[in-house]
Design a protein around this motif. Structure first.
Motif, short mmCIF file in Angstrom:
data_model
loop_
_atom_site.label_atom_id
_atom_site.label_comp_id
_atom_site.label_asym_id
_atom_site.label_seq_id
_atom_site.Cartn_x
_atom_site.Cartn_y
_atom_site.Cartn_z
N LEU A 12 0.84 -1.19 0.00
CA LEU A 12 0.00 0.00 0.00
C LEU A 12 0.87 1.24 0.00
O LEU A 12 1.62 1.48 0.94
N ASP A 13 0.78 2.03 -1.06
CA ASP A 13 1.51 3.29 -1.20
C ASP A 13 0.54 4.42 -0.88
O ASP A 13 -0.42 4.65 -1.62
N PRO A 14 0.76 5.17 0.22
CA PRO A 14 -0.17 6.22 0.60
C PRO A 14 -0.31 7.34 -0.44
O PRO A 14 -1.32 8.06 -0.43
N SER A 15 0.68 7.48 -1.34
CA SER A 15 0.56 8.52 -2.36
C SER A 15 -0.42 8.12 -3.46
O SER A 15 -0.83 8.96 -4.27
N GLY A 16 -0.77 6.86 -3.51
CA GLY A 16 -1.67 6.38 -4.57
C GLY A 16 -1.00 6.25 -5.92
O GLY A 16 -1.68 5.98 -6.92
N GLY A 17 0.31 6.42 -5.96
CA GLY A 17 0.99 6.41 -7.25
C GLY A 17 1.52 5.07 -7.68
O GLY A 17 1.71 4.82 -8.87
N ALA A 18 1.80 4.19 -6.73
CA ALA A 18 2.38 2.88 -7.04
C ALA A 18 1.68 1.82 -6.20
O ALA A 18 0.69 2.10 -5.52
N GLY A 19 2.19 0.58 -6.28
CA GLY A 19 1.66 -0.48 -5.44
C GLY A 19 0.22 -0.83 -5.77
O GLY A 19 -0.22 -0.80 -6.92
N ILE A 20 -0.54 -1.15 -4.73
CA ILE A 20 -1.88 -1.72 -4.92
C ILE A 20 -2.82 -0.77 -5.64
O ILE A 20 -3.65 -1.18 -6.46
N ALA A 21 -2.70 0.55 -5.38
CA ALA A 21 -3.57 1.52 -6.06
C ALA A 21 -3.29 1.54 -7.55
O ALA A 21 -4.22 1.60 -8.38
N ALA A 22 -2.01 1.49 -7.91
CA ALA A 22 -1.63 1.47 -9.33
C ALA A 22 -2.16 0.22 -10.00
O ALA A 22 -2.69 0.26 -11.13
N ASP A 23 -2.04 -0.91 -9.32
CA ASP A 23 -2.48 -2.18 -9.89
C ASP A 23 -3.99 -2.19 -10.13
O ASP A 23 -4.45 -2.65 -11.17
N ILE A 24 -4.75 -1.70 -9.16
CA ILE A 24 -6.21 -1.67 -9.31
C ILE A 24 -6.60 -0.86 -10.54
O ILE A 24 -7.42 -1.28 -11.35
N GLY A 25 -5.99 0.32 -10.70
CA GLY A 25 -6.32 1.18 -11.83
C GLY A 25 -5.92 0.57 -13.16
O GLY A 25 -6.68 0.62 -14.14
N ALA A 26 -4.72 -0.02 -13.21
CA ALA A 26 -4.24 -0.58 -14.48
C ALA A 26 -5.04 -1.82 -14.88
O ALA A 26 -5.35 -2.01 -16.06
N VAL A 27 -5.36 -2.66 -13.93
CA VAL A 27 -6.17 -3.85 -14.23
C VAL A 27 -7.55 -3.44 -14.73
O VAL A 27 -8.07 -3.98 -15.72
N ALA A 28 -8.16 -2.46 -14.05
CA ALA A 28 -9.49 -2.01 -14.45
C ALA A 28 -9.48 -1.43 -15.86
O ALA A 28 -10.43 -1.62 -16.62
N ALA A 29 -8.41 -0.73 -16.21
CA ALA A 29 -8.33 -0.11 -17.55
C ALA A 29 -8.31 -1.16 -18.65
O ALA A 29 -8.68 -0.86 -19.79
N GLN A 30 -7.91 -2.38 -18.34
CA GLN A 30 -7.89 -3.44 -19.35
C GLN A 30 -9.24 -4.13 -19.48
O GLN A 30 -9.45 -4.93 -20.40
N GLY A 31 -10.17 -3.86 -18.55
CA GLY A 31 -11.46 -4.50 -18.58
C GLY A 31 -11.58 -5.68 -17.64
O GLY A 31 -12.52 -6.47 -17.75
N ALA A 32 -10.63 -5.82 -16.71
CA ALA A 32 -10.67 -6.87 -15.70
C ALA A 32 -10.89 -6.23 -14.34
O ALA A 32 -10.92 -5.00 -14.19
N HIS A 33 -11.01 -7.07 -13.30
CA HIS A 33 -11.26 -6.58 -11.95
C HIS A 33 -10.17 -7.09 -11.02
O HIS A 33 -9.86 -8.29 -11.00
N ALA A 34 -9.57 -6.18 -10.24
CA ALA A 34 -8.51 -6.55 -9.31
C ALA A 34 -9.08 -7.01 -7.98
O ALA A 34 -10.02 -6.41 -7.44
N LEU A 35 -8.51 -8.08 -7.44
CA LEU A 35 -8.80 -8.56 -6.10
C LEU A 35 -7.55 -8.25 -5.27
O LEU A 35 -6.59 -9.03 -5.26
N PRO A 36 -7.51 -7.10 -4.56
CA PRO A 36 -6.27 -6.62 -3.96
C PRO A 36 -6.00 -7.19 -2.57
O PRO A 36 -6.81 -7.04 -1.66
N VAL A 37 -4.85 -7.82 -2.41
CA VAL A 37 -4.38 -8.30 -1.12
C VAL A 37 -3.11 -7.52 -0.77
O VAL A 37 -2.11 -7.61 -1.49
N VAL A 38 -3.15 -6.76 0.30
CA VAL A 38 -2.03 -5.90 0.69
C VAL A 38 -0.96 -6.72 1.39
O VAL A 38 -1.24 -7.42 2.36
N THR A 39 0.26 -6.64 0.89
CA THR A 39 1.39 -7.38 1.46
C THR A 39 2.15 -6.59 2.52
O THR A 39 2.80 -7.17 3.39
#
Length: 247
Positions: A12-39
């Protein structure tokens, strides 16, 4: 209407620029849905990482298995694990998923340090990724990361060339004795979370059922557009615009 899912392990990156937030946005942009598990929880902004606090490995595994029991997992994307215990827990989850679906695509972004060289794991960064190398369908290191990895354990490797000089960035895909290159114009500035964006986009394309070479080409084109449309939230690195069109 249903969407294919990507099981995502990342910090989890509090800036929202990398990590889980980045992954959720990029996956969604492809037309899929992210199931995010924070490490891991982190103390960072869009330029520097100051602290990494891995989550409990047992909790991480229970979250992932609960999701796997309820959803059809189309792909797995792995970013930072936080420590070796978490890497081992993720490896066990992947092996369990592969028992039901041997062809399940797994994309590993082996982040050993931030762009400024800040540590992104508690303890040995290589030890925090090593258990996953042989399980990954695709590993997406940059050049410094690639030089530190045990290449022979990787089934497929996309080495990104952003750390080189020149007007062109060349990304090279190595798989089963063959190699393919993609070249992209180098964009001015520096970007926070570009590696996360690319790896997550590839995972999203694979979850849609695309073959690897097509997924790689489309994900890179999407990432290039996201960087070209990046924005600023403060001095320093820019944030890729992850809601950019994937086509």
């Amino acid at each position: 209407m249903t969407r294919p899912t990507v099981l995502v392990f990342a910090g989890l990156d509090p800036s929202g620029g990398a990590g889980i937030a980045a992954d959720i946005g990029a996956v969604a942009a492809q037309g899929a849905h992210a199931l995010p598990v924070v490490t891991a929880l982190t103390v960072q902004d869009h330029n520097r990482v100051y602290e990494v606090a891995p989550v409990d490995a047992g909790l991480l595994a229970r979250q992932a298995l609960a999701l796997a029991g309820a959803c059809a997992i189309g792909a797995v994307k792995i970013g930072i694990t936080g420590n070796r215990a978490n890497a081992l827990a993720i490896a066990a989850v992947v092996k369990r998923l592969r028992a039901a679906d041997p062809a399940l695509p797994v994309v590993l972004d082996p982040v050993l340090a931030s762009g400024n060289g800040d540590a992104l794991a508690a303890g040995d960064a290589l030890a925090a990724v090593e258990p996953l190398l042989a399980l990954a369908t695709l590993v997406t290191p940059n050049l410094p990361e690639a030089s530190a990895l045990a290449w022979e354990k990787c089934v497929g490797l996309l080495v990104t060339g952003g750390h080189t000089d020149g007007d062109t960035v060349v990304n090279r895909w190595h798989s089963e004795g063959r190699m393919r290159e993609w070249s992209w114009p180098r964009l001015a500035g520096s970007f926070h979370g570009s590696g996360c964006t690319l790896a997550a986009a590839v995972a999203g394309r694979l979850a849609l059922g695309e073959p690897m070479e097509q997924a790689l080409g489309r994900a890179q084109a999407y990432c290039q557009r996201a960087l070209a449309q990046s924005f600023s939230i403060g001095p320093g690195q820019r944030i890729p615009r992850r809601d950019a069109s994937p086509h």
